[in-house]
Design a protein around this motif. Structure first.
Motif, PDB file in Angstrom:
ATOM      1  N   LEU A  48     -32.259  41.923  74.708  1.00  8.60           N
ATOM      2  CA  LEU A  48     -33.384  42.979  75.149  1.00  8.60           C
ATOM      3  C   LEU A  48     -32.481  42.505  76.980  1.00  8.60           C
ATOM      4  N   MET A  49     -32.219  43.612  77.905  1.00 15.51           N
ATOM      5  CA  MET A  49     -31.952  43.293  79.147  1.00 15.51           C
ATOM      6  C   MET A  49     -33.110  43.504  80.000  1.00 15.51           C
ATOM      7  N   ILE A  50     -33.676  42.590  80.644  1.00 15.33           N
ATOM      8  CA  ILE A  50     -34.654  42.799  81.404  1.00 15.33           C
ATOM      9  C   ILE A  50     -33.962  42.587  83.199  1.00 15.33           C
ATOM     10  N   VAL A  51     -34.500  43.961  84.382  1.00 12.02           N
ATOM     11  CA  VAL A  51     -34.373  44.141  85.477  1.00 12.02           C
ATOM     12  C   VAL A  51     -35.384  44.316  86.375  1.00 12.02           C
ATOM     13  N   THR A  52     -35.597  43.320  87.568  1.00 11.06           N
ATOM     14  CA  THR A  52     -36.495  43.955  88.323  1.00 11.06           C
ATOM     15  C   THR A  52     -36.001  43.514  89.730  1.00 11.06           C
ATOM     16  N   LEU A  53     -36.186  45.371  89.924  1.00  8.28           N
ATOM     17  CA  LEU A  53     -35.597  46.048  91.758  1.00  8.28           C
ATOM     18  C   LEU A  53     -36.789  45.914  92.422  1.00  8.28           C
ATOM     19  N   TYR A  54     -36.828  45.892  94.286  1.00  7.01           N
ATOM     20  CA  TYR A  54     -38.118  46.080  94.839  1.00  7.01           C
ATOM     21  C   TYR A  54     -37.534  46.766  96.578  1.00  7.01           C
ATOM     22  N   THR A  55     -38.108  47.363  96.734  1.00  5.84           N
ATOM     23  CA  THR A  55     -37.822  47.695  97.984  1.00  5.84           C
ATOM     24  C   THR A  55     -38.850  47.229  98.891  1.00  5.84           C
ATOM     25  N   GLU A  56     -38.577  46.919 100.417  1.00  9.00           N
ATOM     26  CA  GLU A  56     -39.524  46.708 101.346  1.00  9.00           C
ATOM     27  C   GLU A  56     -39.035  47.121 102.123  1.00  9.00           C
ATOM     28  N   GLU A  57     -39.883  47.697 103.354  1.00  8.61           N
ATOM     29  CA  GLU A  57     -40.214  48.258 104.241  1.00  8.61           C
ATOM     30  C   GLU A  57     -41.499  47.966 105.483  1.00  8.61           C
ATOM     31  N   GLN A  58     -40.841  48.131 107.073  1.00  8.28           N
ATOM     32  CA  GLN A  58     -41.571  47.318 107.340  1.00  8.28           C
ATOM     33  C   GLN A  58     -42.320  48.465 108.582  1.00  8.28           C
ATOM     34  N   ASN A  59     -43.146  48.751 109.015  1.00  7.50           N
ATOM     35  CA  ASN A  59     -43.485  49.853 110.426  1.00  7.50           C
ATOM     36  C   ASN A  59     -44.619  49.503 110.732  1.00  7.50           C
ATOM     37  N   THR A  60     -44.752  49.969 112.075  1.00  8.06           N
ATOM     38  CA  THR A  60     -46.343  49.675 112.642  1.00  8.06           C
ATOM     39  C   THR A  60     -47.321  50.799 112.548  1.00  8.06           C
ATOM     40  N   ASP A  61     -46.750  51.964 111.665  1.00 13.35           N
ATOM     41  CA  ASP A  61     -47.561  52.599 110.616  1.00 13.35           C
ATOM     42  C   ASP A  61     -48.232  52.590 109.270  1.00 13.35           C
ATOM     43  N   PRO A  62     -49.353  52.219 109.045  1.00 10.08           N
ATOM     44  CA  PRO A  62     -49.146  51.863 107.762  1.00 10.08           C
ATOM     45  C   PRO A  62     -48.602  53.229 106.756  1.00 10.08           C
ATOM     46  N   ALA A  63     -49.332  54.519 107.167  1.00 13.78           N
ATOM     47  CA  ALA A  63     -49.153  55.660 105.949  1.00 13.78           C
ATOM     48  C   ALA A  63     -47.491  56.703 105.894  1.00 13.78           C
ATOM     49  N   LYS A  64     -46.842  55.533 107.853  1.00 13.46           N
ATOM     50  CA  LYS A  64     -45.506  55.914 107.463  1.00 13.46           C
ATOM     51  C   LYS A  64     -44.802  55.020 106.635  1.00 13.46           C
ATOM     52  N   LEU A  65     -45.097  53.817 106.730  1.00 13.24           N
ATOM     53  CA  LEU A  65     -44.322  52.605 105.718  1.00 13.24           C
ATOM     54  C   LEU A  65     -44.906  53.094 103.906  1.00 13.24           C
ATOM     55  N   ALA A  66     -45.294  53.067 104.260  1.00 16.33           N
ATOM     56  CA  ALA A  66     -46.157  53.936 102.293  1.00 16.33           C
ATOM     57  C   ALA A  66     -45.440  55.036 102.244  1.00 16.33           C
ATOM     58  N   ALA A  67     -45.446  56.088 103.076  1.00  7.70           N
ATOM     59  CA  ALA A  67     -44.571  57.660 103.002  1.00  7.70           C
ATOM     60  C   ALA A  67     -43.083  57.068 102.411  1.00  7.70           C
ATOM     61  N   ALA A  68     -42.509  56.032 102.911  1.00  8.78           N
ATOM     62  CA  ALA A  68     -41.050  55.493 102.914  1.00  8.78           C
ATOM     63  C   ALA A  68     -40.799  55.051 102.019  1.00  8.78           C
ATOM     64  N   VAL A  69     -41.441  53.702 101.061  1.00 12.90           N
ATOM     65  CA  VAL A  69     -41.675  52.760 100.267  1.00 12.90           C
ATOM     66  C   VAL A  69     -41.769  53.836  98.990  1.00 12.90           C
TER      67      VAL A  69
END
Length: 238
Positions: A48-69
């Motif tokens: 069994l092969m297991i891979v963990t990927l992630y995305t990380e973003e930064q923004n001054t607007d929390p709503a825009k940040l959540a939308a981008a992620v």
């Protein structure tokens, strides 16, 4: 002055004798008993092969940040769903504030979301991982033993452990000059199935690769699993 009749005395003696029988039986149960342990080992391929990927973003607007992620994450999920025999799970998602140099004022927000992929098809998952690394980052990669393979290997090990225990029991019986033995109790315990650990060296290797050559090299290897048989036998003397 108190007197006791003969029948009463005989009854008291009989009751006392009966009360001592369980104690005598308990002593006899442990007569010629020996504790033994046998252990068997087997190399089991990690399938069994297991891979963990992630995305990380930064923004001054929390709503825009959540939308981008969410956009990046949803795109990756959509791609993963197009590949057969891939188990898809969303990992942790968290956000936290970013403070200025003085540490008193919030200047922005950072958010991170993880995606966990599992498959027995190493080639398919390796290819998918390379494609997803265009937009996401490698959190880790490892290999494990699937539930089905674990169960089948445990069944085989149990038979081997029983045979190994019988061999030791017979050896002990012969050494004591017994004519045979009977098993009093027998317990089994397995180990060697480690939980997947996301290896940092693979994370570093993946992070250094270019977009055109991001497919990771796959080397699953094996895990040595073992089963112990702990028990006791009673040797039957000549």
């Amino acid at each position: 002055m108190h007197t006791f009749s003969r029948p009463a005395a005989l009854l008291a003696l009989s009751l006392g004798t009966l009360a001592s029988l369980p104690a005598l039986a308990a002593d006899e149960l442990h007569y010629n008993q020996i504790s033994l342990r046998a252990e068997v080992n087997k190399d089991v391929a990690r399938d069994l092969m297991i891979v963990t990927l992630y995305t990380e973003e930064q923004n001054t607007d929390p709503a825009k940040l959540a939308a981008a992620v969410s956009t990046t994450l949803n795109k990756a999920i959509g791609q993963a769903k197009q590949v057969k025999d891939i188990t898809l799970r969303q990992g942790s998602r968290s956000s936290y504030p970013i403070y200025d140099n003085k540490g008193g004022k919030i200047t922005g927000w950072r958010e991170r979301a993880e995606l966990r992929l599992e498959s027995a098809d190493f080639a398919a998952l390796s290819k998918l991982t390379g494609e997803l690394l265009t937009d996401m980052k490698m959190g880790g990669m490892d290999f494990a033993i699937s539930t089905a393979v674990r169960q089948s290997s445990e069944d085989a090990l149990l038979k081997d452990a029983v045979n190994a225990f019988k061999a030791r029991a017979q050896l002990a019986t012969d050494a004591l000059g017994g004519k045979g033995y009977k098993i009093v109790n027998l317990n089994f315990n397995t180990n060697g199935y480690p939980q997947p650990f996301m290896r940092p060296q693979m994370m570093m290797k993946a992070a250094s690769m270019d977009a055109e050559s991001v497919t990771p090299e796959v080397e699953a290897g094996t895990s040595q699993v073992s089963m112990t048989a702990d028990g006791a036998i009673e040797v039957l003397m000549q």
